[in-house]
Design a protein around this motif. Structure first.
Motif, short mmCIF file in Angstrom:
data_model
loop_
_atom_site.label_atom_id
_atom_site.label_comp_id
_atom_site.label_asym_id
_atom_site.label_seq_id
_atom_site.Cartn_x
_atom_site.Cartn_y
_atom_site.Cartn_z
N ILE A 17 21.66 40.39 59.34
CA ILE A 17 22.11 39.35 60.28
C ILE A 17 23.64 39.32 60.28
O ILE A 17 24.26 39.46 59.22
CB ILE A 17 21.59 37.96 59.84
CG1 ILE A 17 20.08 37.94 59.79
CG2 ILE A 17 22.11 36.87 60.75
CD1 ILE A 17 19.50 36.68 59.16
N THR A 18 24.23 39.12 61.46
CA THR A 18 25.68 38.92 61.53
C THR A 18 25.95 37.56 62.18
O THR A 18 25.18 37.10 63.03
CB THR A 18 26.38 40.03 62.34
OG1 THR A 18 25.82 40.08 63.65
CG2 THR A 18 26.22 41.38 61.67
N HIS A 19 27.04 36.93 61.73
CA HIS A 19 27.47 35.65 62.29
C HIS A 19 28.98 35.64 62.45
O HIS A 19 29.70 36.28 61.69
CB HIS A 19 27.06 34.48 61.38
CG HIS A 19 25.59 34.23 61.31
ND1 HIS A 19 24.84 33.88 62.41
CD2 HIS A 19 24.73 34.27 60.27
CE1 HIS A 19 23.58 33.71 62.05
NE2 HIS A 19 23.48 33.95 60.76
N GLU A 20 29.41 34.87 63.42
CA GLU A 20 30.84 34.69 63.68
C GLU A 20 31.40 33.60 62.77
O GLU A 20 30.66 32.76 62.26
CB GLU A 20 31.05 34.30 65.15
CG GLU A 20 30.63 35.37 66.15
CD GLU A 20 31.43 36.64 66.00
OE1 GLU A 20 32.67 36.57 65.85
OE2 GLU A 20 30.82 37.73 66.04
N HIS A 23 30.05 29.64 61.91
CA HIS A 23 28.59 29.49 62.01
C HIS A 23 28.04 28.86 60.73
O HIS A 23 28.36 29.30 59.62
CB HIS A 23 27.92 30.84 62.26
CG HIS A 23 26.44 30.73 62.40
ND1 HIS A 23 25.83 30.40 63.58
CD2 HIS A 23 25.45 30.88 61.49
CE1 HIS A 23 24.52 30.35 63.40
NE2 HIS A 23 24.26 30.64 62.13
N ILE A 25 25.29 28.72 58.29
CA ILE A 25 24.19 29.61 57.90
C ILE A 25 23.02 28.79 57.35
O ILE A 25 21.88 29.01 57.73
CB ILE A 25 24.68 30.65 56.87
CG1 ILE A 25 25.79 31.50 57.51
CG2 ILE A 25 23.52 31.53 56.39
CD1 ILE A 25 26.61 32.29 56.54
N CYS A 43 32.13 33.28 52.95
CA CYS A 43 31.49 32.01 53.27
C CYS A 43 32.09 30.91 52.41
O CYS A 43 32.60 31.16 51.31
CB CYS A 43 30.00 32.06 52.97
SG CYS A 43 29.08 33.16 54.06
N ALA A 78 30.11 30.37 57.52
CA ALA A 78 30.86 31.63 57.58
C ALA A 78 32.33 31.31 57.87
O ALA A 78 32.63 30.59 58.82
CB ALA A 78 30.30 32.53 58.67
N GLU A 81 33.83 36.77 60.07
CA GLU A 81 32.61 37.42 60.54
C GLU A 81 31.87 37.89 59.29
O GLU A 81 32.47 38.46 58.38
CB GLU A 81 32.94 38.61 61.44
CG GLU A 81 31.71 39.25 62.03
CD GLU A 81 32.02 40.32 63.05
OE1 GLU A 81 31.33 41.35 63.03
OE2 GLU A 81 32.93 40.12 63.86
N LYS A 83 28.24 39.70 57.48
CA LYS A 83 27.00 40.46 57.56
C LYS A 83 26.19 40.05 56.35
O LYS A 83 26.67 40.12 55.21
CB LYS A 83 27.24 41.96 57.55
CG LYS A 83 25.95 42.76 57.71
CD LYS A 83 26.15 44.27 57.55
CE LYS A 83 26.97 44.83 58.67
NZ LYS A 83 27.10 46.31 58.58
#
Length: 105
Positions: A17-20, A23, A25, A43, A78, A81, A83
């Protein structure tokens, strides 16, 4: 610490999963659905709105809610960015049971 073979099994079973940045989580108080391993990025952890620190690659989180059927103990956001590798509750519990069984032998 996870043995290399166990880590390999986890990575094979996990969803990538990737997040900007920014975000959320996981959110404190929510039901646990996944265990996460941070592969890239950073994070920040919050408890009751107070920052408890930041973490980078190799950090794992989310296991307490899955192991103890309790609400999420912290919010994880996050800060770059990211992963992540995510394991669902059933897969996580199976891996933990297998690891515990191997330690007892």
């Amino acid at each position: 610490d996870l043995e290399e073979s166990l880590m390999s099994y986890i990575v094979d079973a996990a969803l990538e999963i990737t997040h900007e940045p920014g975000h959320v989580i996981i959110k404190q108080g929510d039901e646990g659905d996944n265990f996460y391993i941070l592969h890239e990025g950073e994070c920040e952890f919050f408890v009751s709105g107070d920052s408890k620190g930041k973490a980078g690659p190799g950090t794992s989180f989310g296991e307490l809610a899955l192991m103890y059927n309790s609400p999420r103990a912290a919010t994880v956001v996050a800060t770059s960015e990211v992963k992540l590798f995510a394991l669902d509750r059933i897969t996580f519990r199976q891996i933990m049971a297998d690891a515990t069984s191997k330690k007892r032998r």
